[in-house]
Design a protein around this motif. Structure first.
Motif, PDB file in Angstrom:
ATOM      1  N   HIS A 109     -19.723  54.245  34.720  1.00 23.64           N
ATOM      2  CA  HIS A 109     -19.556  53.338  33.580  1.00 23.64           C
ATOM      3  C   HIS A 109     -20.536  53.767  32.488  1.00 23.64           C
ATOM      4  O   HIS A 109     -21.744  53.822  32.718  1.00 23.64           O
ATOM      5  CB  HIS A 109     -19.856  51.903  34.045  1.00 23.64           C
ATOM      6  N   HIS A 110     -19.992  54.058  31.302  1.00 28.41           N
ATOM      7  CA  HIS A 110     -20.810  54.574  30.208  1.00 28.41           C
ATOM      8  C   HIS A 110     -22.002  53.650  29.891  1.00 28.41           C
ATOM      9  O   HIS A 110     -23.126  54.127  29.654  1.00 28.41           O
ATOM     10  CB  HIS A 110     -19.908  54.730  28.977  1.00 28.41           C
ATOM     11  N   MET A 111     -21.774  52.332  29.906  1.00 29.02           N
ATOM     12  CA  MET A 111     -22.867  51.418  29.548  1.00 29.02           C
ATOM     13  C   MET A 111     -23.906  51.323  30.661  1.00 29.02           C
ATOM     14  O   MET A 111     -25.068  51.041  30.404  1.00 29.02           O
ATOM     15  CB  MET A 111     -22.316  50.027  29.190  1.00 29.02           C
ATOM     16  N   GLY A 113     -24.768  53.913  32.289  1.00 31.63           N
ATOM     17  CA  GLY A 113     -25.556  55.100  31.939  1.00 31.63           C
ATOM     18  C   GLY A 113     -26.608  54.757  30.892  1.00 31.63           C
ATOM     19  O   GLY A 113     -27.804  55.013  31.073  1.00 31.63           O
ATOM     20  N   HIS A 114     -26.174  54.128  29.789  1.00 31.53           N
ATOM     21  CA  HIS A 114     -27.137  53.740  28.738  1.00 31.53           C
ATOM     22  C   HIS A 114     -28.222  52.827  29.314  1.00 31.53           C
ATOM     23  O   HIS A 114     -29.409  53.006  29.047  1.00 31.53           O
ATOM     24  CB  HIS A 114     -26.419  52.989  27.615  1.00 31.53           C
ATOM     25  N   LEU A 115     -27.791  51.850  30.083  1.00 32.57           N
ATOM     26  CA  LEU A 115     -28.722  50.851  30.623  1.00 32.57           C
ATOM     27  C   LEU A 115     -29.829  51.494  31.465  1.00 32.57           C
ATOM     28  O   LEU A 115     -30.985  51.071  31.427  1.00 32.57           O
ATOM     29  CB  LEU A 115     -27.906  49.880  31.471  1.00 32.57           C
ATOM     30  N   VAL A 134     -27.296  48.272  22.738  1.00 35.19           N
ATOM     31  CA  VAL A 134     -26.768  48.244  21.372  1.00 35.19           C
ATOM     32  C   VAL A 134     -26.168  49.605  21.036  1.00 35.19           C
ATOM     33  O   VAL A 134     -26.883  50.547  20.730  1.00 35.19           O
ATOM     34  CB  VAL A 134     -27.879  47.880  20.353  1.00 35.19           C
ATOM     35  N   SER A 135     -24.834  49.676  21.119  1.00 36.65           N
ATOM     36  CA  SER A 135     -24.180  50.963  20.850  1.00 36.65           C
ATOM     37  C   SER A 135     -23.095  50.760  19.802  1.00 36.65           C
ATOM     38  O   SER A 135     -23.014  49.707  19.166  1.00 36.65           O
ATOM     39  CB  SER A 135     -23.592  51.509  22.146  1.00 36.65           C
ATOM     40  N   GLY A 136     -22.248  51.782  19.644  1.00 39.66           N
ATOM     41  CA  GLY A 136     -21.177  51.678  18.669  1.00 39.66           C
ATOM     42  C   GLY A 136     -20.062  50.749  19.129  1.00 39.66           C
ATOM     43  O   GLY A 136     -19.332  50.189  18.322  1.00 39.66           O
ATOM     44  N   THR A 297     -28.629  57.908  21.964  1.00 41.26           N
ATOM     45  CA  THR A 297     -27.205  58.097  21.708  1.00 41.26           C
ATOM     46  C   THR A 297     -26.572  58.768  22.942  1.00 41.26           C
ATOM     47  O   THR A 297     -27.252  59.064  23.917  1.00 41.26           O
ATOM     48  CB  THR A 297     -27.014  58.955  20.447  1.00 41.26           C
ATOM     49  N   ASP A 298     -25.277  59.023  22.852  1.00 49.73           N
ATOM     50  CA  ASP A 298     -24.551  59.518  24.028  1.00 49.73           C
ATOM     51  C   ASP A 298     -25.118  60.840  24.546  1.00 49.73           C
ATOM     52  O   ASP A 298     -25.502  61.711  23.764  1.00 49.73           O
ATOM     53  CB  ASP A 298     -23.066  59.664  23.685  1.00 49.73           C
ATOM     54  N   ASN A 299     -25.158  60.976  25.846  1.00 45.94           N
ATOM     55  CA  ASN A 299     -25.702  62.178  26.492  1.00 45.94           C
ATOM     56  C   ASN A 299     -25.202  62.205  27.934  1.00 45.94           C
ATOM     57  O   ASN A 299     -24.692  61.200  28.444  1.00 45.94           O
ATOM     58  CB  ASN A 299     -27.228  62.143  26.442  1.00 45.94           C
TER      59      ASN A 299
END
Ligand code: KG4
Ligand code: ZN
Length: 340
Positions: A109-111, A113-115, A134-136, A297-299
């Motif tokens: 899950h992309h979020m 990943g961010h988390l 807080v993303s796009g 940002t995305d990575n």
């Protein structure tokens, strides 16, 4: 175990290798900004085609950089949320490589990943903590009790914070991507020529709304726009957005009693937001944890890491794969191998 991570959910093609013992070994990113700039935003079909061109050579680069003393033991790729066609490129290639290598693969899950991205930094936060994502595409506050155990405390009822930055930048003729452009323009803006609302801060709760703020910008921009006025509107917008996010974080820290706040996603790169949250932390004896700027940002580093944690938890999936354009963080499968 060594995990290859792949990220293709939007306009960045990225690959990384994470090692359970040695940490992050390599990561590379190819940005499609130049490809989409003339259109003022991401064109999904162009994004997919470019991921197809760039992904495999990028994977070769991160595998070479990681060294061959240990083979790849698993593959993690972003399954969603994001652009369906773009996601399918990473999913197809990731699953095929895992099949060829005879190793497990997992959709991430992309979020998530961010988390988890601040956990890649030295001195990472212990569980539990409060997370502001807080993303796009998303703006949410989550109670993170353990790895994989997330409770959403509040989220945006309309635009995401990054989306509001992007739309305001477009309105002001500042181009794409909007967040960094607004930040640069705001640095030249006068602080109080315009004052915009802090939406939903005057009532209880932890949800966000950014569409009213957008309307305030549209009204302020209905004049002849000279460079100083553009900078002043950008400044007022950024001040209002940052203040709104910080007010809700303070409220959520109070409600949970937590002293650790993780902030991630593209907007967490914003220096004004970081300064405002650092102030908040100093005032409330809390601590804020951010990813390094390139991982805001995305990575793919965050995808390799989240994938490693899930694969280590023994999560196996079949050979079929799909893309989940919409996918709630709370709908993630539980961790077979335990929460920590
Ligand atoms: O996490 P991300 O790279 O992709 C998504 O998952 O959406 O976030 C991209 C968003 C965009 O809306 C972009 O304008 C915003 O993050 N962003 C920023 C900054 N850098 C990127 N917003 C405000 N200030 C920045 N410096
Ligand atoms: Zn993202």
């Amino acid at each position: 175990m060594r995990v290859l991570g792949i990220e293709t959910s939007c306009d960045d093609t990225a690959a990384a290798v994470y090692d359970g013992e040695r940490g992050l070994l390599s990561h590379r990113l190819y940005s499609q900004i130049a490809l989409h700039r003339d259109y003022g935003g991401v064109v999904p079909e162009l994004a997919s085609r470019d991921h197809i061109r760039k992904l495999l050579p990028l994977i070769q680069v991160v595998l070479d950089a990681a060294g061959a003393e240990q083979p790849i033991g698993g593959v993690a790729y972003t399954t969603g949320p994001g652009l369906a066609g773009a996601l399918l490129v990473g999913a197809a290639l990731g699953r095929s490589l895992a099949f060829a290598w005879g190793v497990p693969a997992v959709g991430v899950h992309h979020m998530e990943g961010h988390l988890l991205s601040p956990l890649l930094e030295p001195d990472p936060p212990a569980f539990p903590f409060l997370a502001l994502l807080v993303s796009g595409g998303h703006t949410l506050l989550a109670d993170v009790r353990a790895f994989g155990d997330y409770r959403i405390l509040g989220e945006s009822v309309d635009d995401a914070a990054g989306e509001a930055f992007d739309k305001t930048a477009k309105l002001l003729g500042l181009g794409y991507p909007g967040g960094p452009a607004i930040e640069r323009a705001a640095a030249r803006g006068q602080p109080e020529r315009f004052t915009f609302p802090r939406p939903m801060t005057d009532r209880p709760g932890l949800d966000f709304s950014f569409s009213g703020l957008k309307t305030a910008c549209v009204q302020a921009a209905a004049v002849r726009l000279d460079a100083q006025t553009v900078a002043d509107i950008a400044r007022a917008f950024q001040d209002a957005a940052v203040d709104t996010l910080a007010i809700k974080c303070e409220r959520a820290l109070g409600a949970t009693g937590y002293k650790r706040l993780v902030v991630a996603g593209g907007v967490s790169a914003n220096r004004a937001l970081r300064a405002r949250l650092d102030d908040l932390a100093a005032r409330t004896a809390a601590r804020v944890y951010y990813p390094r700027l390139e991982f805001c940002t995305d990575n793919a580093a965050m995808i390799a890491f989240a994938g490693y944690l899930r694969l280590r938890g023994d999560r196996h999936e079949g050979l079929e794969f799909n893309a989940r354009a919409r996918w709630r963080l709370t709908d993630l499968p539980a961790l077979a191998g335990g929460a920590q």
